[in-house]
Design an enzyme around this catalytic site. Sequence first.
Site, mmCIF file in Angstrom:
data_model
loop_
_atom_site.group_PDB
_atom_site.id
_atom_site.type_symbol
_atom_site.label_atom_id
_atom_site.label_comp_id
_atom_site.label_asym_id
_atom_site.label_seq_id
_atom_site.Cartn_x
_atom_site.Cartn_y
_atom_site.Cartn_z
ATOM 1 N N SER A 164 0.848 -1.202 0.000
ATOM 2 C CA SER A 164 0.000 0.000 0.000
ATOM 3 C C SER A 164 0.876 1.242 0.000
ATOM 4 O O SER A 164 2.008 1.218 0.522
ATOM 5 C CB SER A 164 -0.897 0.009 1.240
ATOM 6 O OG SER A 164 -1.494 1.276 1.438
ATOM 7 N N TYR B 66 -1.779 -0.177 10.433
ATOM 8 C CA TYR B 66 -1.971 -0.670 9.069
ATOM 9 C C TYR B 66 -0.766 -0.301 8.207
ATOM 10 O O TYR B 66 -0.203 -1.145 7.494
ATOM 11 C CB TYR B 66 -3.248 -0.092 8.463
ATOM 12 C CG TYR B 66 -3.417 -0.409 6.994
ATOM 13 C CD1 TYR B 66 -3.771 -1.685 6.575
ATOM 14 C CD2 TYR B 66 -3.206 0.569 6.018
ATOM 15 C CE1 TYR B 66 -3.910 -1.984 5.225
ATOM 16 C CE2 TYR B 66 -3.354 0.283 4.672
ATOM 17 C CZ TYR B 66 -3.700 -0.993 4.282
ATOM 18 O OH TYR B 66 -3.830 -1.280 2.944
#
Length: 253
Positions: free
Chosen positions: A148, A161
């Site tokens: 990501s 995250y």
Amino acid sequence: MSYATLAGRTAVVTGAASGMGEATARLLASHGVRVALLARRTDRLAELAAKIEADGGQALVVTADVTEAASVDAAVETVHAAYGDVDLVVNAAGVMLPNPVTEGRIDEWQRMLDTNVAGALRVIRAFTPDLIAAAAAGRTADLVNVSSIGAHVPFPHYAVYGATKAALTYLSQSLRTELGPRDVRVTNIEPGLTDTELGGHIDNAELSSQLDGMFDALIGLSADDIADLIAFATSRARHVNLRQAIVLPTRQA
């Protein structure tokens, strides 16, 4: 775009029940790849397999939970029994659970670590011998990890995250030093804002609303956009490794 060189390959795609994993499996299968679909939701996998087969492709339903070593080991046996060794692995399983660190949501932290980091490692451990053998036999061999943009760019309340994705990005970099000399390519994909089920995992109403607002404003990517990039990277000549790809909506800085 034609991805003719993908025909005849055998792939494992984790997180295949939805989002980027599902889109990637569909696209690979449409270009002649035998695809083993790994995820927890058997019903969703069965629906996807039926669609792939109706379109003339080959798909294998493999119910598996990447957070459990025994489940991944069983998946390997299922894949090998049906398809033999694989030469393409896509680690697309992931979970995004943003909340302020001060809330101390240890359950969420553990779930993200177990899925995004340890889960990816379990899959890598399980199928890397196949990739090494394929490369040694002169075939193209690919490991694709879906990370990501959060691995590099900090967002408030996404600290854990982002940390898990930073770990996956670093893991990909390090694996290239081990697997590259053995002709196994390692590609790390870092998407920006993308329309997947990840947003549905968020139980913080304010953060969920913010994410919806960002998607509307930035015109986020689709899962098919990411699948297209993965198909492109893995269809290059075997001596060419597109090692790192950051893909963002045009409006996302």
